[in-house]
Design an enzyme around this catalytic site. Sequence first.
Site, PDB file in Angstrom:
ATOM      1  N   TYR A  75      64.969 -25.564  58.753  1.00  0.00           N
ATOM      2  CA  TYR A  75      63.487 -25.405  59.533  1.00  0.00           C
ATOM      3  C   TYR A  75      63.740 -24.950  60.741  1.00  0.00           C
ATOM      4  O   TYR A  75      63.897 -24.189  61.413  1.00  0.00           O
ATOM      5  CB  TYR A  75      63.258 -27.069  59.464  1.00  0.00           C
ATOM      6  CG  TYR A  75      61.907 -27.491  59.834  1.00  0.00           C
ATOM      7  CD1 TYR A  75      60.422 -26.793  59.916  1.00  0.00           C
ATOM      8  CD2 TYR A  75      62.065 -26.506  61.122  1.00  0.00           C
ATOM      9  CE1 TYR A  75      59.785 -26.751  59.867  1.00  0.00           C
ATOM     10  CE2 TYR A  75      60.462 -27.257  62.344  1.00  0.00           C
ATOM     11  CZ  TYR A  75      59.381 -26.646  61.392  1.00  0.00           C
ATOM     12  OH  TYR A  75      58.163 -26.864  61.882  1.00  0.00           O
ATOM     13  N   PHE A 127      42.792  -0.217  68.304  1.00  0.00           N
ATOM     14  CA  PHE A 127      43.121  -1.053  66.365  1.00  0.00           C
ATOM     15  C   PHE A 127      41.846  -2.199  66.306  1.00  0.00           C
ATOM     16  O   PHE A 127      42.178  -3.422  67.043  1.00  0.00           O
ATOM     17  CB  PHE A 127      44.473  -0.851  66.109  1.00  0.00           C
ATOM     18  CG  PHE A 127      45.075  -1.250  64.512  1.00  0.00           C
ATOM     19  CD1 PHE A 127      44.958  -0.227  64.030  1.00  0.00           C
ATOM     20  CD2 PHE A 127      45.206  -2.419  64.566  1.00  0.00           C
ATOM     21  CE1 PHE A 127      44.892  -0.924  62.580  1.00  0.00           C
ATOM     22  CE2 PHE A 127      45.251  -2.738  63.106  1.00  0.00           C
ATOM     23  CZ  PHE A 127      45.582  -2.146  62.052  1.00  0.00           C
ATOM     24  N   THR A 128      41.830  -2.242  64.560  1.00  0.00           N
ATOM     25  CA  THR A 128      40.788  -3.662  64.756  1.00  0.00           C
ATOM     26  C   THR A 128      41.335  -4.676  65.384  1.00  0.00           C
ATOM     27  O   THR A 128      40.802  -5.221  65.943  1.00  0.00           O
ATOM     28  CB  THR A 128      40.580  -3.175  63.064  1.00  0.00           C
ATOM     29  OG1 THR A 128      41.804  -3.527  62.623  1.00  0.00           O
ATOM     30  CG2 THR A 128      40.689  -2.230  62.948  1.00  0.00           C
ATOM     31  N   ASP A 218      51.991  -1.173  71.118  1.00  0.00           N
ATOM     32  CA  ASP A 218      52.264  -1.665  69.720  1.00  0.00           C
ATOM     33  C   ASP A 218      53.285  -0.585  68.863  1.00  0.00           C
ATOM     34  O   ASP A 218      52.606  -0.077  68.662  1.00  0.00           O
ATOM     35  CB  ASP A 218      50.631  -1.475  69.148  1.00  0.00           C
ATOM     36  CG  ASP A 218      50.317  -2.189  68.065  1.00  0.00           C
ATOM     37  OD1 ASP A 218      51.198  -1.488  66.816  1.00  0.00           O
ATOM     38  OD2 ASP A 218      49.165  -2.241  67.306  1.00  0.00           O
ATOM     39  N   LYS A 261      54.759  -2.368  58.321  1.00  0.00           N
ATOM     40  CA  LYS A 261      55.008  -0.867  58.450  1.00  0.00           C
ATOM     41  C   LYS A 261      56.565  -0.064  58.166  1.00  0.00           C
ATOM     42  O   LYS A 261      57.151  -0.371  56.755  1.00  0.00           O
ATOM     43  CB  LYS A 261      53.856  -0.686  59.455  1.00  0.00           C
ATOM     44  CG  LYS A 261      52.852  -1.144  59.916  1.00  0.00           C
ATOM     45  CD  LYS A 261      51.666  -1.849  58.480  1.00  0.00           C
ATOM     46  CE  LYS A 261      50.686  -1.767  58.866  1.00  0.00           C
ATOM     47  NZ  LYS A 261      49.574  -3.082  59.720  1.00  0.00           N
ATOM     48  N   ARG A 385      37.485   4.876  57.012  1.00  0.00           N
ATOM     49  CA  ARG A 385      37.662   4.499  58.857  1.00  0.00           C
ATOM     50  C   ARG A 385      36.960   4.621  59.665  1.00  0.00           C
ATOM     51  O   ARG A 385      36.700   6.493  59.764  1.00  0.00           O
ATOM     52  CB  ARG A 385      39.451   4.795  59.227  1.00  0.00           C
ATOM     53  CG  ARG A 385      40.325   3.542  58.880  1.00  0.00           C
ATOM     54  CD  ARG A 385      40.026   2.000  60.149  1.00  0.00           C
ATOM     55  NE  ARG A 385      41.597   1.435  59.376  1.00  0.00           N
ATOM     56  CZ  ARG A 385      41.067   0.679  59.409  1.00  0.00           C
ATOM     57  NH1 ARG A 385      39.954  -0.116  59.203  1.00  0.00           N
ATOM     58  NH2 ARG A 385      41.903  -0.612  59.768  1.00  0.00           N
ATOM     59  N   PHE A 452      34.612  -4.589  57.723  1.00  0.00           N
ATOM     60  CA  PHE A 452      35.057  -3.684  56.233  1.00  0.00           C
ATOM     61  C   PHE A 452      35.830  -4.475  56.119  1.00  0.00           C
ATOM     62  O   PHE A 452      35.761  -4.421  54.844  1.00  0.00           O
ATOM     63  CB  PHE A 452      35.892  -3.033  57.682  1.00  0.00           C
ATOM     64  CG  PHE A 452      36.417  -3.013  58.352  1.00  0.00           C
ATOM     65  CD1 PHE A 452      37.363  -3.687  59.608  1.00  0.00           C
ATOM     66  CD2 PHE A 452      38.407  -2.980  57.290  1.00  0.00           C
ATOM     67  CE1 PHE A 452      38.198  -3.804  60.138  1.00  0.00           C
ATOM     68  CE2 PHE A 452      39.621  -3.109  58.212  1.00  0.00           C
ATOM     69  CZ  PHE A 452      39.388  -4.289  59.578  1.00  0.00           C
TER      70      PHE A 452
END
Length: 461
Positions: A75, A127-128, A218, A261, A385, A452
Amino acid sequence: MKLTRRSWAEPFKIKVVEPLKMTTKEYRLRAIKEAGYNTFLLRSEDVYIDLLTDSGTSAMSDYQWAGMMLGDEAYAGSKNYYHLEDAVRKYYGFKYLVPTHQGRGAEHIISKILIKPGDYIPGNMYFTTTRLHQELAGGTFVDVIIDEAHDAENEYPFKGNIDLNKLETLVKKVGAKKIPYISVAATVNMAGGQPISMENIRQVKAFCDKHGIKMWCDATRAVENAYFIKVREKGYQNKSIEEILREFCSYFEGIWVSAKKDCLVNIGGFLATRNKKVFEEARNLVVVYEGLHTYGGLAGRDMEAMARGIEEMVQFDHIKARIGQVEYLGNKLIKARIPIVKPIGGHAIFINAKKFLPHIPQIQFPAQTLAAEIYIDSGVRAMERGIVSAGRNKETGDHNYPKLELVRLTIPRRVYTQAHMDVTFESIVEVYNRRKEIKGLKMVYEPKYLRFFQARFEPLK
Ligand SMILES: *Cc1c(COP(=O)(O)O)cnc(C)c1O
């Protein structure tokens, strides 16, 4: 025979395969209807080549899989956390690490820490999930990307760059005190996977230092960005991806990352910073929303795979082949005169749906329509998009009408071969040849957040 060029091939061989289901056109017509003409709502089983996203869809290496067996599922204080911390320090250059279950977990936490209600957050195109978390924290996002980014045809090599005049205008208008940080994305997904140059970052840094504005990044796709800097920006040809990534990160107080990514894993994310105070707040908040600060919602084995993925992501042969595959598909489409966003981006091909289907007005969702048509033709799954992704205006409640109305064909890392790219290419050409017969859609169900993902549509008569 005289060769005019030499081919390259994937820098790996295949050890495990996952068979794909082959379907008929009738089957796919039924499937897309049941999915409300939204490719997000298809069953993955019914998809032949899945180019919906490159998020969490990478193939892990044998080295990563071996690491999965070394998961320390304690943990607290898992050894895999410390491996990940070492990797983040070595390759990104940040001392403090807070793991999160994925990128948006990190976005949530950093937005809560840095943003006060009434603040403004400038960024190079939204970005969303990033923008949504900034808004939920009470901020207003302001796009300060260069105009070239909103023009699908413009071939400027660094369309992710920040327009310093737009930034200065915002500072004059609201005052630097209302701007807690600038939110820089590398590369810019919504502009078509377009990079930001090192020179631009240096200029933005000088500007932000002058006004006392922090810089956060980001860095989800910062390795792809580093590759573009290496091949496109003067002075970087002889630098390694590793060196470029570290220099890039050195201009920021901190980063958030979706490890699904660049980092070559199926799940995970993190926040990293050199600011001890921000780190301490983040380490505290992560306990509330994600899990203890040494696992942040991840299993030990996931952190080990991530640490190993980070080592692999900066290998030049890997990133060259990854982006090379995207360029292979893109160049074929350009040759066939299919309208796509140029230059070809790092992770995906973006078809310009406004040009592909000029007879369908934006309010009839041309990109949504085109993604459905490509699926019906071949079982290749792409995503919208455009107007659906752009959501509604916070004040007026009307749709946002983005200039770019795109269909994204996102290439997962190390998953598909060149033959899969050929099949994809042929399917798009087939749909292009009968584009005039294609009709638009109407939205029949609209969820409140990130619509979306779950919106449903019906074909217009
Ligand atoms: C995917 C992504 C995110 C969100 O990360 P998740 O892991 O999907 O939560 C944020 N920013 C960028 C640039 C991304 O590509």
